[in-house]
Design a protein around this motif. Sequence first.
Motif, PDB file in Angstrom:
ATOM      1  N   TYR A 229       0.850  -1.198   0.000  1.00  0.00           N
ATOM      2  CA  TYR A 229       0.000   0.000   0.000  1.00  0.00           C
ATOM      3  C   TYR A 229       0.882   1.242   0.000  1.00  0.00           C
ATOM      4  CZ  TYR A 229      -3.330  -3.502   1.596  1.00  0.00           C
ATOM      5  OH  TYR A 229      -4.102  -4.627   1.698  1.00  0.00           O
ATOM      6  N   PRO A 230       0.520   2.246  -0.785  1.00  0.00           N
ATOM      7  CA  PRO A 230       1.371   3.445  -0.869  1.00  0.00           C
ATOM      8  C   PRO A 230       1.371   4.294   0.391  1.00  0.00           C
ATOM      9  CG  PRO A 230      -0.658   3.755  -2.108  1.00  0.00           C
ATOM     10  CD  PRO A 230      -0.648   2.331  -1.682  1.00  0.00           C
ATOM     11  N   SER A 231       0.347   4.122   1.220  1.00  0.00           N
ATOM     12  CA  SER A 231       0.237   4.962   2.417  1.00  0.00           C
ATOM     13  C   SER A 231      -0.299   4.129   3.575  1.00  0.00           C
ATOM     14  CB  SER A 231      -0.691   6.143   2.136  1.00  0.00           C
ATOM     15  OG  SER A 231      -0.557   7.131   3.123  1.00  0.00           O
ATOM     16  N   LEU A 232       0.252   4.364   4.776  1.00  0.00           N
ATOM     17  CA  LEU A 232      -0.098   3.598   5.967  1.00  0.00           C
ATOM     18  C   LEU A 232      -0.312   4.516   7.152  1.00  0.00           C
ATOM     19  CD1 LEU A 232       2.871   1.046   5.888  1.00  0.00           C
ATOM     20  CD2 LEU A 232       0.601   0.667   4.887  1.00  0.00           C
ATOM     21  N   TYR A 233      -1.059   3.995   8.133  1.00  0.00           N
ATOM     22  CA  TYR A 233      -1.102   4.621   9.452  1.00  0.00           C
ATOM     23  C   TYR A 233      -0.405   3.686  10.435  1.00  0.00           C
ATOM     24  CZ  TYR A 233      -4.370   8.342   8.231  1.00  0.00           C
ATOM     25  OH  TYR A 233      -4.938   9.467   7.683  1.00  0.00           O
ATOM     26  N   ARG A 250       4.850   6.283   0.875  1.00  0.00           N
ATOM     27  CA  ARG A 250       5.974   5.969  -0.005  1.00  0.00           C
ATOM     28  C   ARG A 250       5.970   6.904  -1.209  1.00  0.00           C
ATOM     29  NH1 ARG A 250       5.078   2.421  -3.963  1.00  0.00           N
ATOM     30  NH2 ARG A 250       3.518   1.299  -2.716  1.00  0.00           N
ATOM     31  N   ILE A 251       7.112   7.553  -1.476  1.00  0.00           N
ATOM     32  CA  ILE A 251       7.255   8.415  -2.646  1.00  0.00           C
ATOM     33  C   ILE A 251       8.514   7.999  -3.414  1.00  0.00           C
ATOM     34  CG2 ILE A 251       6.032  10.372  -1.588  1.00  0.00           C
ATOM     35  CD1 ILE A 251       8.734  11.640  -1.013  1.00  0.00           C
ATOM     36  N   SER A 252       8.712   8.598  -4.570  1.00  0.00           N
ATOM     37  CA  SER A 252       9.838   8.181  -5.414  1.00  0.00           C
ATOM     38  C   SER A 252      11.189   8.429  -4.762  1.00  0.00           C
ATOM     39  CB  SER A 252       9.771   8.915  -6.763  1.00  0.00           C
ATOM     40  OG  SER A 252       9.809  10.323  -6.554  1.00  0.00           O
ATOM     41  N   SER A 253      11.258   9.444  -3.902  1.00  0.00           N
ATOM     42  CA  SER A 253      12.543   9.785  -3.277  1.00  0.00           C
ATOM     43  C   SER A 253      12.668   9.263  -1.846  1.00  0.00           C
ATOM     44  CB  SER A 253      12.751  11.300  -3.279  1.00  0.00           C
ATOM     45  OG  SER A 253      11.702  11.941  -2.564  1.00  0.00           O
ATOM     46  N   HIS A 268      11.223  13.580   6.116  1.00  0.00           N
ATOM     47  CA  HIS A 268      11.479  12.961   4.818  1.00  0.00           C
ATOM     48  C   HIS A 268      12.724  12.088   4.952  1.00  0.00           C
ATOM     49  CE1 HIS A 268      12.370  13.485   0.237  1.00  0.00           C
ATOM     50  NE2 HIS A 268      12.059  12.250   0.565  1.00  0.00           N
ATOM     51  N   PHE A 269      12.554  10.778   4.758  1.00  0.00           N
ATOM     52  CA  PHE A 269      13.677   9.851   4.851  1.00  0.00           C
ATOM     53  C   PHE A 269      14.025   9.363   3.442  1.00  0.00           C
ATOM     54  CE2 PHE A 269      11.427   9.662   8.869  1.00  0.00           C
ATOM     55  CZ  PHE A 269      12.463   9.809   9.792  1.00  0.00           C
ATOM     56  N   LYS A 270      15.258   9.637   3.029  1.00  0.00           N
ATOM     57  CA  LYS A 270      15.677   9.275   1.673  1.00  0.00           C
ATOM     58  C   LYS A 270      16.346   7.911   1.611  1.00  0.00           C
ATOM     59  CE  LYS A 270      16.145  14.051   0.109  1.00  0.00           C
ATOM     60  NZ  LYS A 270      17.009  15.051  -0.531  1.00  0.00           N
ATOM     61  N   SER A 271      16.602   7.335   2.795  1.00  0.00           N
ATOM     62  CA  SER A 271      17.208   6.002   2.800  1.00  0.00           C
ATOM     63  C   SER A 271      16.469   5.103   3.787  1.00  0.00           C
ATOM     64  CB  SER A 271      18.682   6.084   3.193  1.00  0.00           C
ATOM     65  OG  SER A 271      18.837   6.379   4.570  1.00  0.00           O
ATOM     66  N   TRP A 272      16.470   3.812   3.466  1.00  0.00           N
ATOM     67  CA  TRP A 272      15.815   2.837   4.335  1.00  0.00           C
ATOM     68  C   TRP A 272      16.499   2.764   5.693  1.00  0.00           C
ATOM     69  CZ3 TRP A 272      12.172   0.306   6.351  1.00  0.00           C
ATOM     70  CH2 TRP A 272      12.377  -0.878   7.050  1.00  0.00           C
TER      71      TRP A 272
END
Length: 444
Positions: A229-233, A250-253, A268-272
């Motif tokens: 799912y693209p979005s979660l709570y 979840r976004i492209s960046s 905004h987290f750019k890395s896992w």
Amino acid sequence: MIHIRLDKKRSMSIHLHSSFKKQVKRWKPLKILYGIKEVSVTPLFSNAVPEDTCYVTLDVIRILDIPINLPYEINLEKNKMIFGPYIGVLAAVTEEILQQSIPYLSVYVKDYEKIGGTIIAFSLDGIDHENETITGLMFDSKSNNWIEGIFPYPRSVFSVVETSLTENWSTYLDTMKHLHQKLGKRIFNYPNFDKWQMYQLLKGRLQQNLPKTVIYYEPKDVWKMLKEYPSLYIKPINGRLGKYVLKVTRISSGVIVKYGRHTKKIKHFKSWSLFKFYLRRILKEEAYLIQQAIDLVKCDDQIIDFRIIMVKNNQGKWENIGAFSRYGGKNSIVSNITAGGKAEIGGITLKTVFELSIKEMIDLVNLIHNLMMDAIVILEENGYHLGNLGFDIGIDQSGKVWIIEINNQNPDHYIAVKANKPNILFQAKLTNILYAKTLSMSFE
């Protein structure tokens, strides 16, 4: 209503009007019940006793510890007689907070003439388990005041105390278990269920109307759900009022995390690895849920869901006594009124925002009602004695209906006041206490 008068001439007896004679076998003693106390007495009958009066001897009054200045109803069955109702409202954690809550207790006795009997309010620390007594407040209908005292256990109880997010949660659970052992089916809403237990119970039959939910153990659980799912709570299992809720997208960046009830905050987290470190730092395993985010209908960037008040009436039948829409604050991730949202009568929202016709509204209301009743049946089949519920219902952009949450510990019906319908709040509280009255007058 029956008024108790003191019989100073006899001992261990009760004197009633002759109309009660046919309900009692005179050669057997009559067992009188008040709260969880009981005593066997000799029944006497006379036309000289007024129909709304009974004479009770002092020894009986002392054994039962029954206030004689209050009006009662009586229920007679097979030589057992209940004086009641005798209702307990668990209203606070401490006696100090109970004292501060006195102005708010008036909502429960606003229509006392429809209730009668003894109504006490008490706190968790006012209960003496060993002696089976309660230090608390009793409503005196003559003075219209709450009187301090020590009272025997009531015959029915319901709780309006909030403890799920506090250090008092275990004390609350122990207390409710103790009261349930003494009162059995005459205590509600008990046992309590949390968000995870609700999902586990309902998913077998109602999975199509529940957002997919998993329990959080470690960060990879979030990542796995984000792939689906693209979005979660992410929300606390026992949370309320939108507190400590995260929305993860979840976004492209990378990943965006939104949080905060009153002021929107974004990370905004750019890395896992950074996102994983963040989750490990703020989340406790098995204390949070990860839930599919539903694309709810919005109006002016305000998400909309619905709170529906379901209460059990004095016949033990469920009633929907109010449906309200909740508009979240601008760009808020939650719809809670306490987080800056607003409330409106549900029908107005369906007409203005959803632009439904009368027929479409009726069909939708019936669909929601049937869905709620299906959920209630499942919960009650699993041993939950319910009487006071708040359903959070969502409608997505395609028109599908979702059960987001069912509040059962102490659903907040104050939304009715925010929607300028305070009478519905009063109706809900009265219906709660009338159901407690029905339980109190029951021999089961």
